[in-house]
Design a protein around this motif. Structure first.
Motif, short mmCIF file in Angstrom:
data_model
loop_
_atom_site.label_atom_id
_atom_site.label_comp_id
_atom_site.label_asym_id
_atom_site.label_seq_id
_atom_site.Cartn_x
_atom_site.Cartn_y
_atom_site.Cartn_z
N ASN A 230 -21.07 -18.58 25.90
CA ASN A 230 -21.25 -17.85 27.34
C ASN A 230 -19.85 -17.79 28.11
O ASN A 230 -19.28 -18.55 28.13
N THR B 152 -23.37 -19.85 20.08
CA THR B 152 -23.43 -18.62 21.12
C THR B 152 -22.57 -19.02 22.29
O THR B 152 -22.59 -20.18 22.82
N THR C 91 -21.69 -12.54 26.57
CA THR C 91 -22.34 -13.36 25.46
C THR C 91 -21.66 -12.94 23.88
O THR C 91 -21.60 -11.77 23.96
N TRP D 82 -21.25 -23.37 25.53
CA TRP D 82 -21.34 -22.67 24.22
C TRP D 82 -22.94 -23.69 23.72
O TRP D 82 -22.78 -24.61 24.33
N SER E 124 -26.83 -23.75 17.36
CA SER E 124 -28.20 -23.89 16.99
C SER E 124 -28.72 -24.89 16.34
O SER E 124 -27.78 -25.53 15.68
N ARG F 90 -22.16 -14.17 19.85
CA ARG F 90 -22.79 -15.01 19.15
C ARG F 90 -22.14 -14.76 17.61
O ARG F 90 -22.22 -13.76 17.00
N THR G 182 -22.61 -16.41 13.44
CA THR G 182 -23.54 -17.03 12.60
C THR G 182 -22.64 -17.09 11.13
O THR G 182 -21.87 -16.51 10.77
N THR H 157 -25.42 -21.26 13.76
CA THR H 157 -25.40 -20.17 14.93
C THR H 157 -24.36 -20.78 16.00
O THR H 157 -24.74 -21.78 16.64
#
Lengths: 542, 329
Positions: free
Chosen positions: A104, A102, A155, A92, A95, A157, A159, A100
């Protein structure tokens, strides 16, 4: 049932009750046989209550979460050193603005019914947990989410509106299968009795109130576990469990201090079992209701802490299998602050502090008083927890010695909550918290959480603590976070809104034929999938 | 007779309504709500969620509305959905627990009858003998002994030390792989200790009762007549006296019908038997109103039916009552 409720209580603070471990095991581990791990055999353990619901989104009892943790997987989990590692997520990225994450996802993971696991499942879970129609107790951390999306099947994601440090581990929640639950009424789903997950074990049989049987999942994405079958027997009585353990009908049991210390020191027992002991996550405390006029002055609270001999409680109640608590964190975690003010047993100092606060015995009845009112109050605790009742009795005697008159009341759990804790209708209470590696204590100590049915029921309000807790949960950097929480612990130690009593040890016994057990900060069960029984010692062939 | 039966059955309806109303009110008087227990002390649960759950369970409605709703469902034989986390129908939860409880209670009543009747008769016939005194002491010791304590001792002795009997549960783990005979044997082995323990507490009352009935009957004129006719003592006691002394037993059996679905919590907890006692206790502790009401309604119906059965069979067994065409009692 009472114990069951207590278990529930113990299990709720964090859904995964992970064991921390700071002491080495008692018995030496047998060396692995040269042939190496082999498959087979059955692991039998007992639970005091039946699981309620194997859809983890709906359940909050410890039996259900024990089983769910084997049937389901989350995106992340804690490893043996209590660091976060990927489970369904391969990796992961957070950000730079910390808003954020993300994930994987692993490829090639299948549900127990063969359907493929994809990011759509994860998105569905976010929707499931936050759906107002889902009667779940776990929505809160997902409500911090601003948006969630699936750029591609592998994926996911998510936020947030503002940085939220516990975000990552909140994705360790079990992931439910979208293809079987979408568009259906979750409370009516047959999956609550026949769960379908991605975990190392599958449910094979469930006789209500009697037993639950799990079979190893041959398609588990980390490889089939060695132990072929797990049987959870529901045995509500601990004495019965212990008799079953002694005959070898059980392979695992968490012992009471008495059983651990006095009843398992026989040769017959040690031929069959290894015993382990290590510190649990969680502690017991004496909490003072800060609405009460008695406890406004911190010198009174400090005096009461000085009057209690914590080690005496540990020796008397836990037979020594515990450690003195100085704050809300476990001593072997990164967040623990060893430099805080400590309070040894010191009745003279206690009397002095009480006198400083204006409490002296003017009418010679043995009880200190002030403005004509004696310092006399009631400690309430819940029925069904012997350790708390016994601690209360010891505290009662010690308080009497410094001129504080205390009554002890033990009340059935539902009544206890409704009549005493919720309306704030108590002087002091003995309770416990079960935590985990995540240090966020916002819900217990923040001044915004003092409303009815919220966790800061002692009404603790401190502007600096509020500030530290807010910063703590917005900060990702461990060093930085530790600075906030160090200060937080200093303030708690100085103010003593709770007298932190003790941290009990987990005292499991495991049948000797199981190999591969490696005690670590996470306890012993974290690597259960790697436990095995050498072929010539296997007990159950079917 | 038929008219009488219909009258009795119709009488049961207002009785049953009254019972449900009172129990419904009483269980709601107990402090705490199921939603408290599911969400309290849980940092993930907000106050908003609490409200949502209350609406979900219908607890936001006033009590009379809740009662009428519940009653409306009951008339359609719908006991509702459990408030426990499993959200299962109450009827399912009861029916899966019922067989083992009924089996245990039936067996233990049979054992009690088989032992208490001869014991009581012999005590009465040999009144104040050594045998009479010894059995009196023994049955009262059995009655007074805490059953959980005796159970643990027996489990330790027969299960751990001697290794003869299984300690707890209702069948072995390998049950499915046993032959039919093996399965039967396994069942019986698991039942021995629980049945023995539950019977031992009931022996005292029943054998004493039998003894005093028998003493009563022996003093009657017709027994004197039987003796005067020159009948053997055996025939006097076992044919003439025993039959009459057994009559009140029918009433007791009728009254024990509702007891068939009731289980003891302590007992089921110790032996890890998934029975009704534990189910009910857990229901009360979790304030699982539909489950509590479901079990209580079944208990109430069985009590009423048991009374009726007792009256009817009493009339059938005793010609004096049958001929008087009275209303049963």
């Amino acid at each position: 049932m009472n114990r069951n409720l207590l278990n529930l209580f113990a299990a709720v603070l964090l859904m995964f009750v992970l064991w921390g471990c700071n002491q080495t095991e008692q018995a030496t581990l047998p060396a692995a046989t040269p042939s190496g791990p082999v498959r087979g055999d059955t692991f039998i353990e007992a639970s005091i209550g039946d699981a309620s619901n194997l859809l983890p989104v709906l359940s909050s009892d410890s039996a259900s979460s024990d089983i769910s943790s084997l049937v389901y997987s989350g995106l992340v989990r804690y490893d043996k050193d209590l660091k976060i590692e990927g489970e369904l997520a391969e990796s992961w990225q957070v950000s730079p603005d910390r808003l954020t994450i993300t994930f994987n996802l692993r490829k090639g993971v299948t549900w127990h019914d063969g359907a493929p696991f994809t990011s759509a499942d994860v998105l569905f879970n976010y929707q499931l947990y936050t759906d107002p129609k889902t009667p779940t107790a776990y929505a809160e951390s997902f409500r911090q989410v601003a948006s969630a999306e699936t750029p591609d099947p592998y994926t996911f994601r998510v936020t947030y509106n503002e940085p939220y440090a516990p975000a990552l581990i909140s994705w360790g929640m079990p992931i439910h299968p979208k293809h079987l639950l979408e568009g259906k009424d979750i409370t009516k789903s047959p999956l609550s009795r026949q769960p379908v997950g991605t975990g190392p074990y599958r449910l094979s049989a469930w006789s209500a109130g009697e037993k639950i049987v799990l079979e190893a999942n041959p398609d588990y994405f980390e490889g089939q576990p060695y132990i072929k079958r797990i049987v959870y027997r529901i045995i509500p009585d601990q004495s019965t469990q212990f008799l079953e353990l002694k005959t070898g009908s059980l392979d695992f049991m968490g012992l009471t201090p008495l059983q651990f210390d006095r009843q398992t020191d026989t040769g017959a027992f040690s031929r069959l079992f290894n015993k382990y002991n290590y510190l649990n996550f969680g502690y017991s405390y004496l909490g003072y209701n800060l609405r009460s006029p008695f406890f406004q002055d911190k010198r009174v609270r400090q005096a009461l802490t000085y009057a209690i001999d914590k080690q005496e409680i540990i020796d008397g109640v836990l037979l020594g299998y515990g450690r003195v608590a100085t704050g809300p964190y476990k001593p072997d975690t990164w967040v623990y602050n060893a430099q805080v003010k400590t309070y040894g047993y010191d009745p003279i100092k206690a009397r002095q502090l009480l006198a400083d606060a204006g409490w002296v015995d003017t009418d010679n009845d043995g009880i200190v008083d002030k403005d004509g009112q004696a310092l006399a109050f009631t400690i309430v605790t819940n029925q069904g927890n012997d350790l708390r009742a016994k601690s209360g009795e010891i505290i009662q005697r010690r308080f009497r010695e410094v001129g504080v008159d205390v009554q002890l009341r033990i009340i059935e759990w539902a009544t206890f909550l409704k009549e005493f804790i919720n309306p704030g209708n108590f002087d002091a209470t003995i309770l416990g918290w079960t935590g985990g590696p995540e240090p966020d204590q916002y819900n217990i100590w923040h001044s915004s959480k003092t409303g009815p049915r919220q966790l800061n029921f002692i009404n603790y309000k401190n502007q600096e603590v509020d500030d530290l807790l807010e910063r703590g949960r917005r900060t990702f950097d461990q060093q930085q976070r530790k600075a906030y929480y160090d200060r937080f612990q200093e303030i708690l130690a100085e103010e003593q809104p709770y007298t932190f009593l003790y941290i009990p040890e987990a005292l499991p016994a495991v049948a000797k034929r199981f190999r591969g057990i490696e005690p670590a900060p996470a306890g012993i069960r974290y690597n259960f999938n790697h436990w095995y029984v050498p072929e010539d010692e296997q007990k159950y062939s079917r | 007779m038929l008219q009488y039966l219909i009258k009795r059955l119709l009488m049961m309806i207002p009785l049953l309504l009254g019972i449900t109303l009172i129990t419904f009110v009483v269980i709601h008087l107990a402090p705490g709500e199921p939603t408290d227990l599911q969400t309290q002390m849980n940092p993930e649960a907000s106050s908003e969620l609490q409200e949502r759950l209350r609406v979900y369970y219908g607890l936001d409605q006033p009590l009379p509305v809740q009662y009428v709703r519940w009653l409306g469902r009951l008339i359609r034989f719908d006991f509702g959905e459990s408030f426990a986390l499993d959200h299962r129908p109450v009827l399912d939860k009861i029916t899966e627990r019922l067989p083992v409880t009924v089996l245990l209670n039936l067996l233990s009543i049979l054992v009690i009858l088989a032992v208490a009747v001869p014991l009581g008769v012999l005590s009465a016939v040999r009144r104040n003998s050594l045998f009479d005194r010894a059995t009196t002491v023994l049955v009262f010791v059995g009655f007074a002994m805490p059953s959980f304590w005796l159970a643990l001792l027996m489990m330790d002795w027969f299960g751990v030390r001697l290794g003869l009997l299984p300690i707890s549960g209702i069948k072995s783990l390998g049950y499915a792989y046993l032959s039919f005979g093996g399965q039967m044997l396994d069942r019986v082995q698991h039942l021995i200790l629980p049945v023995f323990i539950s019977a031992i507490g009931g022996l005292a009352g029943f054998s004493r009762y039998m003894r005093s009935n028998m003493l009563e009957v022996i003093r009657q004129d017709y027994i004197l007549t039987a003796r005067a006719k020159g009948l053997s003592e055996r025939v006097v006691i076992y044919r003439h006296a025993l039959r009459n002394a057994l009559l009140p037993v029918i009433t007791i059996l009728g009254l024990s019908v509702p007891g068939l679905i009731g289980g003891s919590v302590i007992f089921e907890t110790i032996f890890a038997i998934p029975g009704m006692g534990k189910l009910f206790y857990d229901g009360v502790m979790m304030r699982d109103y539909p489950l509590i009401m479901g079990i209580l309604v079944m208990g109430a119906i069985l009590t009423l039916v048991g009374n009726l059965l007792a009256d009817i069979s009493y009339a059938l067994a005793d010609p004096r009552i049958r001929h008087s065409q009275g209303d049963g009692q």
